[in-house]
Design an enzyme around this catalytic site. Structure first.
Site: not given
Ligand code: GDP
Ligand code: IMO
Ligand code: MG
Length: 431
Positions: A15, A18, A42-43, A226
């Site tokens: 998270d 990416k 979840g991207h 991840q």
């Molecule tokens: P990922 O799994 O690495 O793609 O990241 P996620 O989408 O799960 O979580 C990142 C969250 O931060 C999302 O809600 C994005 O919209 C938000 N986000 C990404 N970059 C920024 C930033 O520079 N500032 C803020 N405030 N939010 C951001």
């Molecule tokens: P993105 O790509 C954050 C975590 C789960 C748990 C562990 C194992 O959005 O960054 P799993 O279902 O993979 O067997 O769970 O890994 N986890 C993540 N945490 N971002 C993710 O993906 C994750 N994918 C798995 O919360 O701790």
């Molecule tokens: Mg994510």
């Protein structure tokens, strides 16, 4: 200017942002490829007022001209994929023949989900906190050499035979060990047979496809899921996911040579978050942790769970930079630190100094106590800033200090969730 490939990986516990960065960098790429994980990811991509959360589809999908590829390292849930395609198309994105999936992808089938949930349920408080999507059991079947791969759907008779054997085994465990209901063989087989034609229409020999693209001079963007601290080998085992998340997996998970990976871009939040159980030395339980969670909207994009929040951990990050061979960093969510009086960076761990970064992922890791360096915060605004020189001086000092401690250049800084809210210091895909 020489074009080359680029790998985007998360350097913390996932998270890091990416999805936003892959979407942004897709402008410079012809192909975007996922190489590990599954729909546990979840991207989030935000363009204008439109938010899209991608789980299996590469985050380049919103760009019309780009080919999106799912490599062999991904575990693929047919249900999740088809649902996501429908959702994204309903938003007006045309996928058509822009999505190709490796014939060697392992399928996530309903018994994997049932096993994942049964196991977590049985563990009670000791649970890993998985996403419950069947990821671990699907990778187990792969390594046990009993998984079903996409390419096998060409011969449903053989799949039917093997599925019976595999389901006998898993149903025995579900019922006998976990005391959970069994799954119906015919229902699983029918579901697979029904989805086979559409899945097979997207199937490709991904290694050949990528070779051809490289010969044609295309730039390939590899999208990690991840983060490195969730890597099955190098992460905080057993509180990890079930795949290798580090950059090296981009080669194995797609079928290209490691020498073709190109630039390794490590995405890191300006602080740290984690969702699920496991050690987290810099975790905060005070009002600053609450600030990070609230201002950063730190709720899981896949499960909606609240993310745990803490200070930037430079000890773990130094280790991760080495594990991945990080060439450059992208520091995200800088804006979330706006308004804090002071900001801390963990620069060492007490009591195990001799282990240095090697303590990350070891048994001692859950006991480490961080040693902090403190820097002044800033009361100016970084939100939406696109020019480095317009950042408050203390924000620049913080970025420069992180780069110095980690020994890695900062290529990009993200100052908001929207595609345009980004400072680009080094143009991607160029020397
Ligand atoms: P990922 O799994 O690495 O793609 O990241 P996620 O989408 O799960 O979580 C990142 C969250 O931060 C999302 O809600 C994005 O919209 C938000 N986000 C990404 N970059 C920024 C930033 O520079 N500032 C803020 N405030 N939010 C951001
Ligand atoms: P993105 O790509 C954050 C975590 C789960 C748990 C562990 C194992 O959005 O960054 P799993 O279902 O993979 O067997 O769970 O890994 N986890 C993540 N945490 N971002 C993710 O993906 C994750 N994918 C798995 O919360 O701790
Ligand atoms: Mg994510």
């Amino acid at each position: 200017m020489k074009k080359k490939n680029l790998v985007v990986i998360g350097t913390q516990w996932g998270d890091e942002g990416k999805g936003k960065i892959v979407d942004l960098l897709t402008e410079y790429a012809s192909v975007v490829v996922r190489f590990q994980g599954g729909h546990n990811a979840g991207h989030t991509v935000i363009v204008g007022d439109k938010q899209t959360v991608l789980h299996l589809l590469p985050s380049g999908i919103l760009h019309d001209q780009v080919l999106c590829v799912i490599g062999n390292g991904v575990v693929l849930s047919p249900d999740a994929l088809l649902k996501e395609i429908d959702e994204v198309e309903a938003q007006g994105v045309s996928i058509g023949d822009r999505l190709k999936i490796s014939s060697a992808c392992q399928l996530i089938l309903p018994y994997h989900v049932a096993l994942d949930q049964a196991r977590e349920g049985a563990k009670g408080d000791a649970k890993i906190g998985t996403t419950g999507r069947g990821i671990g059991p699907a990778y187990e079947d792969k390594v046990a050499r009993r998984g079903v791969r996409l390419g096998e759907l060409l011969n449903l008779d053989t799949v039917a035979e093997r599925l019976r054997e595999v389901m006998d085994y898993h149903n025995f465990v579900l019922q006998g060990y976990f005391h959970q209901p069994v799954l119906d063989y015919q229902q699983v087989l029918d579901g697979l047979a029904q989805r086979a034609p559409v899945l097979l229409s997207m199937m490709a020999d991904v290694p050949s496809l990528l070779q051809q693209k490289m010969k044609d001079g295309a730039s390939i963007l590899f999208e990690g899921a991840q983060g490195s601290l969730l890597d099955i080998d190098h992460g905080t085992y057993p509180f990890v996911t079930s795949s290798n998340t580090a950059a090296g997996a981009a080669a194995i998970g797609t079928g290209i040579g490691p020498g073709d990976l190109g630039h390794i871009l490590g995405i890191t939040k300006a602080y740290t978050t984690r969702v699920g159980s496991g050690p987290f030395p810099t975790e905060l339980f005070d009002e600053i942790g609450e600030h990070l969670g609230r201002v950063g909207a730190e709720f899981g994009a896949t499960t909606g769970r609240a993310r745990r929040c803490g200070w930037f951990d430079a000890v773990a990050m130094r280790r991760v930079c080495d594990l991945n061979g990080v060439d450059g960093l992208c520091i995200t969510k800088l804006d979330v630190l706006d308004g804090l009086d002071s900001i801390k960076i963990a620069v060492a761990y007490k009591g195990c100094e001799e282990l240095g970064g090697a303590v990350v992922g070891s048994d001692q890791y859950s006991q480490v106590e961080p040693v902090y360096e403190e820097m002044p915060g800033w009361h100016g605004n970084t939100s939406g800033v696109t020019d480095y020189d317009l950042l408050p001086a203390n924000a620049r000092a913080y970025i420069e200090r992180l780069s110095e401690i980690l020994g890695a250049p900062v290529d990009m800084i993200s100052t908001g969730p929207e595609r345009t809210e980004t400072i680009i210091l080094k143009k991607p895909f160029t020397d």
